[in-house]
Write a protein that holds these residues in place. Structure first.
Motif, mmCIF file in Angstrom:
data_model
loop_
_atom_site.group_PDB
_atom_site.id
_atom_site.type_symbol
_atom_site.label_atom_id
_atom_site.label_comp_id
_atom_site.label_asym_id
_atom_site.label_seq_id
_atom_site.Cartn_x
_atom_site.Cartn_y
_atom_site.Cartn_z
ATOM 1 N N LEU A 54 67.171 -1.808 6.555
ATOM 2 C CA LEU A 54 67.557 -1.432 7.927
ATOM 3 C C LEU A 54 68.585 -0.302 7.899
ATOM 4 O O LEU A 54 68.470 0.677 8.636
ATOM 5 N N LYS A 55 69.574 -0.433 7.014
ATOM 6 C CA LYS A 55 70.625 0.597 6.894
ATOM 7 C C LYS A 55 70.005 1.941 6.543
ATOM 8 O O LYS A 55 70.352 2.968 7.126
ATOM 9 N N GLU A 56 69.081 1.927 5.583
ATOM 10 C CA GLU A 56 68.400 3.169 5.187
ATOM 11 C C GLU A 56 67.690 3.787 6.383
ATOM 12 O O GLU A 56 67.748 4.996 6.606
ATOM 13 N N MET A 57 67.030 2.909 7.158
ATOM 14 C CA MET A 57 66.275 3.402 8.316
ATOM 15 C C MET A 57 67.185 3.898 9.437
ATOM 16 O O MET A 57 66.793 4.744 10.238
ATOM 17 N N ILE A 58 68.394 3.344 9.522
ATOM 18 C CA ILE A 58 69.364 3.843 10.508
ATOM 19 C C ILE A 58 69.826 5.232 10.045
ATOM 20 O O ILE A 58 69.851 6.190 10.819
ATOM 21 N N ASP A 59 70.138 5.336 8.750
ATOM 22 C CA ASP A 59 70.665 6.599 8.205
ATOM 23 C C ASP A 59 69.635 7.734 8.223
ATOM 24 O O ASP A 59 69.982 8.877 8.490
ATOM 25 N N ALA B 104 59.747 -5.334 17.806
ATOM 26 C CA ALA B 104 58.503 -5.628 17.082
ATOM 27 C C ALA B 104 58.224 -4.521 16.070
ATOM 28 O O ALA B 104 57.856 -4.789 14.919
ATOM 29 N N ASP B 105 58.433 -3.275 16.483
ATOM 30 C CA ASP B 105 58.175 -2.143 15.587
ATOM 31 C C ASP B 105 59.161 -2.097 14.422
ATOM 32 O O ASP B 105 58.778 -1.834 13.279
ATOM 33 N N ILE B 106 60.446 -2.343 14.720
ATOM 34 C CA ILE B 106 61.441 -2.325 13.641
ATOM 35 C C ILE B 106 61.127 -3.440 12.644
ATOM 36 O O ILE B 106 61.117 -3.233 11.428
ATOM 37 N N ALA B 107 60.835 -4.621 13.164
ATOM 38 C CA ALA B 107 60.539 -5.763 12.288
ATOM 39 C C ALA B 107 59.348 -5.457 11.384
ATOM 40 O O ALA B 107 59.387 -5.708 10.177
ATOM 41 N N LYS B 108 58.302 -4.884 11.969
ATOM 42 C CA LYS B 108 57.103 -4.587 11.177
ATOM 43 C C LYS B 108 57.403 -3.533 10.118
ATOM 44 O O LYS B 108 56.938 -3.643 8.984
ATOM 45 N N ALA B 109 58.187 -2.522 10.488
ATOM 46 C CA ALA B 109 58.501 -1.445 9.547
ATOM 47 C C ALA B 109 59.343 -1.953 8.376
ATOM 48 O O ALA B 109 59.055 -1.648 7.214
ATOM 49 N N VAL B 110 60.368 -2.749 8.674
ATOM 50 C CA VAL B 110 61.225 -3.280 7.601
ATOM 51 C C VAL B 110 60.405 -4.204 6.701
ATOM 52 O O VAL B 110 60.446 -4.093 5.471
ATOM 53 N N ALA B 111 59.640 -5.096 7.313
ATOM 54 C CA ALA B 111 58.850 -6.054 6.550
ATOM 55 C C ALA B 111 57.842 -5.336 5.654
ATOM 56 O O ALA B 111 57.650 -5.708 4.494
ATOM 57 N N GLU B 112 57.228 -4.320 6.200
ATOM 58 C CA GLU B 112 56.233 -3.535 5.449
ATOM 59 C C GLU B 112 56.853 -2.967 4.173
ATOM 60 O O GLU B 112 56.295 -3.068 3.082
ATOM 61 N N LYS B 113 58.050 -2.395 4.325
ATOM 62 C CA LYS B 113 58.734 -1.800 3.165
ATOM 63 C C LYS B 113 59.094 -2.846 2.119
ATOM 64 O O LYS B 113 59.215 -2.543 0.942
ATOM 65 N N LEU B 114 59.285 -4.085 2.578
ATOM 66 C CA LEU B 114 59.671 -5.147 1.647
ATOM 67 C C LEU B 114 58.468 -5.959 1.163
ATOM 68 O O LEU B 114 58.615 -6.890 0.370
ATOM 69 N N GLY B 115 57.289 -5.611 1.675
ATOM 70 C CA GLY B 115 56.072 -6.314 1.243
ATOM 71 C C GLY B 115 55.824 -7.640 1.929
ATOM 72 O O GLY B 115 55.155 -8.514 1.382
#
Ligand code: ARG
Length: 260
Positions: A242-247, A69-80
């Motif tokens: 996601l890749k950026e957030m992994i790195d 849930a947290d990863i999904a929200k974080a990625v979505a947030e960055k993409l608007g």
């Protein structure tokens, strides 16, 4: 004449007042209201029976929380985007992607070759192992001890595949259930002798249930990844972030937070 004049005056006053109210009303709703609905809402399918990845902590509320849930929200947030979660049985998730019922799936779902035939996956963000869970004192200490036993698994999971594979070597029966808590209940009630459950989720149950025990058998195949309908435009967008957030360690930080 005086009367007519005052009617006229009052009317003008009223019209002025009303239109002033009108505009100010419009302004206030337009401001915040429109901004919110500007964000495109994406629906994420998940099976919220899987702490610490996706679950509902009824003591805290009815929201779906956890790593995914947290990863999904974080990625979505960055993409608007804004994300809405839709809870369903794990076995129905792939189908819900194919029918367009959900835009993507995050459900501790392993990116297996078999699934890649019907959906696209992002990069993987977590790897898991299988644990054999049984009642304490069951005497089940190795895969061979499963001989003659009834073993539970989640419907449509790679644990179901694993158990079926084991059943070719060991004389055991495999039975599925839709949700992990149901499997745990069956073990506690003595209707299942054991279950194949993913390590992190199994550990949560082992920690909280002194009447259960378990041992790890091996790595599960395919790390966890986000699943999309084939050829979705979202795959590339999400994968990049996601890749950026992994790195940069953001994903690790989220995982760590939920494993404490
Ligand atoms: N990783 C396993 C699989 O992909 C099990 C995932 C189950 N997820 C859940 N939210 N119940 O098959």
């Amino acid at each position: 004449m005086k009367k007519i004049f005052s009617y006229f005056f009052v009317s003008i006053l009223l019209i002025g007042l009303l239109s002033a109210c009108g505009t100010s009303d419009k302004d206030s709703t337009n401001g915040s209201g429109d901004n919110k609905s500007d964000k495109k809402v994406l629906t994420m399918g998940t099976s919220a029976d899987y702490a610490p990845f996706e679950y509902i902590d009824t003591a805290k509320g009815d929201e779906i929380i956890g790593v995914d849930a947290d990863i999904a929200k974080a990625v979505a947030e960055k993409l608007g985007y804004e994300v809405r979660f839709q809870d369903m049985d794990f076995g129905g998730l792939i189908q819900s992607l194919q029918s367009g019922q959900v835009d993507f799936v995050m459900s501790a779902m392993s990116a297996t070759d078999e699934r890649k035939k019907s959906v696209d996956f992002s990069e993987t963000y977590y790897t898991s192992k299988h644990i054999i869970v049984s009642k304490k004192g069951s005497g089940i200490k190795s895969v061979n001890d499963l001989s003659g036993k009834k073993v539970g698994v989640q419907l449509g999971s790679i644990q179901e595949e694993k158990a079926k594979e084991l059943a070719k070597e060991v004389n055991m029966t495999v039975e599925n259930r839709n949700r992990i808590p149901e499997i745990i209940q069956e073990i506690k009630a003595g209707r299942f002798d054991a279950a194949v459950i993913e390590d992190t989720v199994a550990k949560g149950y082992l920690d909280n249930n002194p009447d259960l025990e378990g041992f790890t058998i091996e790595d599960a195949d395919g790390g966890y990844a986000i699943a999309f309908p084939k050829d979705s435009k979202l795959t590339e967008e999400f994968n990049k972030v996601l890749k950026e957030m992994i790195d940069n360690g953001e994903i690790d930080a989220i995982i760590k937070k939920w494993f404490e």
